[in-house]
Design a protein around this motif. Structure first.
Motif, PDB file in Angstrom:
ATOM      1  N   LYS A 463      40.851  33.038  49.315  1.00  0.00           N
ATOM      2  CA  LYS A 463      41.129  34.059  48.309  1.00  0.00           C
ATOM      3  C   LYS A 463      42.527  34.610  48.541  1.00  0.00           C
ATOM      4  O   LYS A 463      42.846  35.115  49.605  1.00  0.00           O
ATOM      5  CB  LYS A 463      40.098  35.194  48.394  1.00  0.00           C
ATOM      6  N   ARG A 465      44.103  36.649  46.001  1.00  0.00           N
ATOM      7  CA  ARG A 465      44.286  37.899  45.248  1.00  0.00           C
ATOM      8  C   ARG A 465      42.942  38.369  44.714  1.00  0.00           C
ATOM      9  O   ARG A 465      42.145  37.575  44.227  1.00  0.00           O
ATOM     10  CB  ARG A 465      45.248  37.669  44.063  1.00  0.00           C
ATOM     11  N   ALA A 466      42.670  39.654  44.800  1.00  0.00           N
ATOM     12  CA  ALA A 466      41.458  40.228  44.231  1.00  0.00           C
ATOM     13  C   ALA A 466      41.645  40.478  42.744  1.00  0.00           C
ATOM     14  O   ALA A 466      42.773  40.656  42.266  1.00  0.00           O
ATOM     15  CB  ALA A 466      41.104  41.534  44.948  1.00  0.00           C
ATOM     16  N   GLY A 467      40.561  40.483  41.990  1.00  0.00           N
ATOM     17  CA  GLY A 467      40.642  40.741  40.566  1.00  0.00           C
ATOM     18  C   GLY A 467      39.276  40.961  39.964  1.00  0.00           C
ATOM     19  O   GLY A 467      38.257  40.916  40.664  1.00  0.00           O
ATOM     20  N   LYS A 468      39.249  41.177  38.653  1.00  0.00           N
ATOM     21  CA  LYS A 468      38.006  41.459  37.955  1.00  0.00           C
ATOM     22  C   LYS A 468      37.802  40.477  36.809  1.00  0.00           C
ATOM     23  O   LYS A 468      38.754  40.007  36.191  1.00  0.00           O
ATOM     24  CB  LYS A 468      38.013  42.886  37.407  1.00  0.00           C
ATOM     25  N   ALA A 471      38.280  34.582  37.625  1.00  0.00           N
ATOM     26  CA  ALA A 471      38.711  33.971  38.883  1.00  0.00           C
ATOM     27  C   ALA A 471      39.497  32.701  38.569  1.00  0.00           C
ATOM     28  O   ALA A 471      39.056  31.877  37.769  1.00  0.00           O
ATOM     29  CB  ALA A 471      37.519  33.641  39.765  1.00  0.00           C
ATOM     30  N   ALA A 492      41.266  37.389  39.901  1.00  0.00           N
ATOM     31  CA  ALA A 492      41.240  36.929  41.281  1.00  0.00           C
ATOM     32  C   ALA A 492      41.878  35.542  41.347  1.00  0.00           C
ATOM     33  O   ALA A 492      41.784  34.754  40.398  1.00  0.00           O
ATOM     34  CB  ALA A 492      39.808  36.869  41.793  1.00  0.00           C
ATOM     35  N   TYR A 494      42.397  32.019  43.809  1.00  0.00           N
ATOM     36  CA  TYR A 494      41.926  31.260  44.966  1.00  0.00           C
ATOM     37  C   TYR A 494      42.765  29.992  45.148  1.00  0.00           C
ATOM     38  O   TYR A 494      43.238  29.390  44.180  1.00  0.00           O
ATOM     39  CB  TYR A 494      40.464  30.852  44.785  1.00  0.00           C
ATOM     40  N   HIS A 513      29.700  36.617  40.186  1.00  0.00           N
ATOM     41  CA  HIS A 513      30.491  37.845  40.147  1.00  0.00           C
ATOM     42  C   HIS A 513      31.605  37.861  39.097  1.00  0.00           C
ATOM     43  O   HIS A 513      32.276  38.884  38.935  1.00  0.00           O
ATOM     44  CB  HIS A 513      31.090  38.110  41.528  1.00  0.00           C
ATOM     45  N   TYR A 514      31.828  36.739  38.411  1.00  0.00           N
ATOM     46  CA  TYR A 514      32.905  36.706  37.418  1.00  0.00           C
ATOM     47  C   TYR A 514      32.369  36.169  36.092  1.00  0.00           C
ATOM     48  O   TYR A 514      31.390  35.415  36.046  1.00  0.00           O
ATOM     49  CB  TYR A 514      34.067  35.843  37.907  1.00  0.00           C
TER      50      TYR A 514
END
Length: 583
Positions: A463, A465-468, A471, A492, A494, A513-514
């Protein structure tokens, strides 16, 4: 704008215009052709040495024979600039504004004087023999000729072609353009046989072509126009298979190309004043990192390493390596099949082979990648250059390697996102013994540094970068582009590490989660990484959108930017396309 309106070449619209010239006028034409080749290559790059060396042979052919009724099949066809100039396409050398209007290899879509789109080697004899057999069956009378270089004769298919061509019942001429060079210096026993023939003026009794059953003739100076006209006139109407062995000088007319044949086989733009390159890349390249990493492994005690290439050391900068590590280097000539099978044999006997392959040429060795390496699960390491979207001739596209290699059992195809990660992957691959590993060198710019793993036996997506909601899985050198997209979409990001080994735990997590999973790859989409991800997630409640190139051949009439736009691969297009998913 025509920079040379005074040139005789302006009057040559077809070979028919050539036939009314006298010998001195044709010599003037040869000089003009050479000047234009050097001038254009200095401006935009291209093949230099091969085209400079074959000018007289080409003029003589079109003076004696009657193309396009008579057929000439050029092996590789990287030496066809003079041919194109004499068949109505001189404007692409006379006018700088038209430099990009003509393709660098033969192209039947471009001219009736070209019969095949050819850019790989050793196929001309088989193609010509097939055409001769069709002529015989259909009652034709056209004369058929294949022109193949001594370097191309190192490819095994040339011998398959010779084997069948020797049995032809009618006219078939095979011209061997012997300039004593391939892309790099020629290798193998063939060089000995050809040298004996040159030294004996074609009289050496150990003549491999006569042994095949061919009639044989020799021309000592293939750059003498009168000699070539006489030679072609004598064999014009032969009624049987004949080999015409012609000795030429690669790079004739440009002294730097004669002094350094390898460097001037193909050139980037250069300064005519001193032969220096116009654009120099700053910092280490992925190819340089690969060679340095292999050299460091040898220095560190891995004495069983063997670097193997198929006549393309210049692509990787292997010249200094072969000088420093001569016992750890093999060039098999233009014979990709042999390079891969050779590597399999070396690995089976306990050695650690490292194949240095170019994406576009690697497809020639597909059976060896499968049958000899994968089916035997041998720990061959392969470094693949040029694997990605580029503006190049359709004979030299580099977007098929990933699909070929990653869909074979046992192969693991790794795709680094930085130069540091590339070195780490190579170092791991050189030590593991689980099976064959390929590493896809970046084509797009990548950063020098970055996080790396200690091993790649098990693929766990990283991973970045985090995101909402979204992905992004960006393979290899698509990571930098995807970081822009991720910022714009608050997604996000990956690093999937491998083109063909899925991290199913991570994919399960993303599906939970996405709302959408986006894949990007520098490769054709069909059979690629994105389709593998989409196939795995097909029964999950998550949208999957894949980005890559369509399954097609691109050519030099399209710029790199145009190819990206047509495939929806700019950051703006990707963002817009993903937003549309949610609308």
């Amino acid at each position: 704008m025509n920079q040379h309106p005074e040139y005789l070449l302006n009057k040559i619209k077809s070979p028919a215009d050539l036939k009314v010239l006298d010998l001195e006028e044709m010599k003037q034409l040869a000089s003009e052709i050479r000047h234009l080749i050097i001038e254009k290559d200095a401006a935009v790059g291209g093949h230099l040495g091969p085209d400079l060396g074959i000018v007289e042979l080409t003029i003589a052919y079109h003076y004696v024979f009657d193309a396009p009724g008579d057929k000439i099949i050029w092996d590789v066809s990287h030496q066809t600039y003079p041919h194109k100039m004499l068949t109505g396409r001189a404007y692409a050398w006379l006018d700088p504004e038209a430099y990009g209007k003509v393709t660098p290899y033969t192209n039947p879509d471009e001219s009736p004087y070209d019969y095949y789109a050819v850019g790989h080697t050793s196929t001309s004899i088989s193609l010509a023999t097939g055409m001769a057999k069709a002529r015989d069956l259909l009652g034709g009378s056209e004369r058929i000729m294949a022109v193949i270089g001594d370097g191309s004769l190192t490819g095994g298919m040339a011998y398959e072609g010779l084997n069948n061509a020797a049995l032809e019942k009618g006219n078939l001429v095979i011209v061997i353009n012997d300039n004593q060079w391939s892309i790099d210096q020629n290798v193998g026993g063939l060089t000995t046989a050809l040298k004996k023939l040159r030294d004996s003026q074609g009289q050496d009794p150990e003549n491999p072509f006569k042994a095949f059953g061919f009639d044989y003739r020799y021309v000592a100076d293939g750059n003498d126009l009168e000699s070539m006209i006489n030679a072609f006139s004598e064999i014009r109407d032969v009624d049987h298979p004949l080999v015409l062995h012609v000795n030429t000088l690669k790079g004739k007319g440009y002294q730097p190309a004669i002094e350094d044949e390898e460097k001037h086989h193909w050139v980037r733009p250069f300064n005519l004043s001193d032969d220096s390159p116009k654009n120099i890349t700053a910092g280490p390249t992925p190819a340089e990192i690969a060679v340095k990493t292999v050299a460091s492994a040898i220095d560190g005690g891995q004495e069983n390493i063997m670097a193997i290439t198929a006549a393309i050391p210049g692509v990787f900068g292997l010249d200094s390596f072969k000088e420093s590590y001569p016992d750890h280097y093999v060039d098999v000539g233009i014979a990709e099949q042999d390079s891969v099978a050779f590597a399999a044999g070396f690995a089976k006997a306990g050695g650690q082979p490292v194949l240095f392959e170019n994406s576009t040429f690697l497809q020639r060795a597909f059976d060896q990648l499968s049958h000899d390496v994968a089916a035997n699960n041998l720990p061959v390491v392969m470094i693949v250059a040029g694997g990605g979207i580029q503006a190049n001739s359709k004979t030299h596209v580099g977007v098929f390697d990933q699909v070929m290699v990653s869909n074979l059992p046992n192969w693991k195809y790794l795709a680094p996102t930085s130069l540091t990660e590339e070195a780490a992957m190579i170092n791991w691959a050189l030590k593991q013994k689980d099976g064959p590993v390929a590493i896809k060198l970046p084509v797009r710019p990548v950063p020098a540094g970055g996080a790396v793993l200690e091993g790649y036996r098990h693929i766990h997506y990283q991973k970045r970068r985090a995101g909402k909601k979204i992905a992004i899985l960006a393979l290899g050198d698509m990571q930098e582009l995807s970081s822009q997209v991720a910022e714009e979409l608050n997604a996000a990001l990956y690093n999937p590490l491998s083109a063909n080994i899925l991290d199913t735990d991570c994919l399960d997590h993303l599906a939970r989660h996405y709302q959408a999973v986006i894949t990007l790859e520098n490769n054709i989409l069909d059979g690629g990484f994105g389709q593998k991800v989409a196939g795995y997630l097909a029964d999950r409640p998550v949208l999957v959108k894949t980005f890559g190139e369509k399954r097609e051949y691109t050519d030099v009439d399209q710029s790199y930017d145009q190819i990206l736009v047509r495939n929806q691969l700019t950051a703006e297009q990707i963002v817009a396309s993903v937003k549309q998913l949610f609308n």
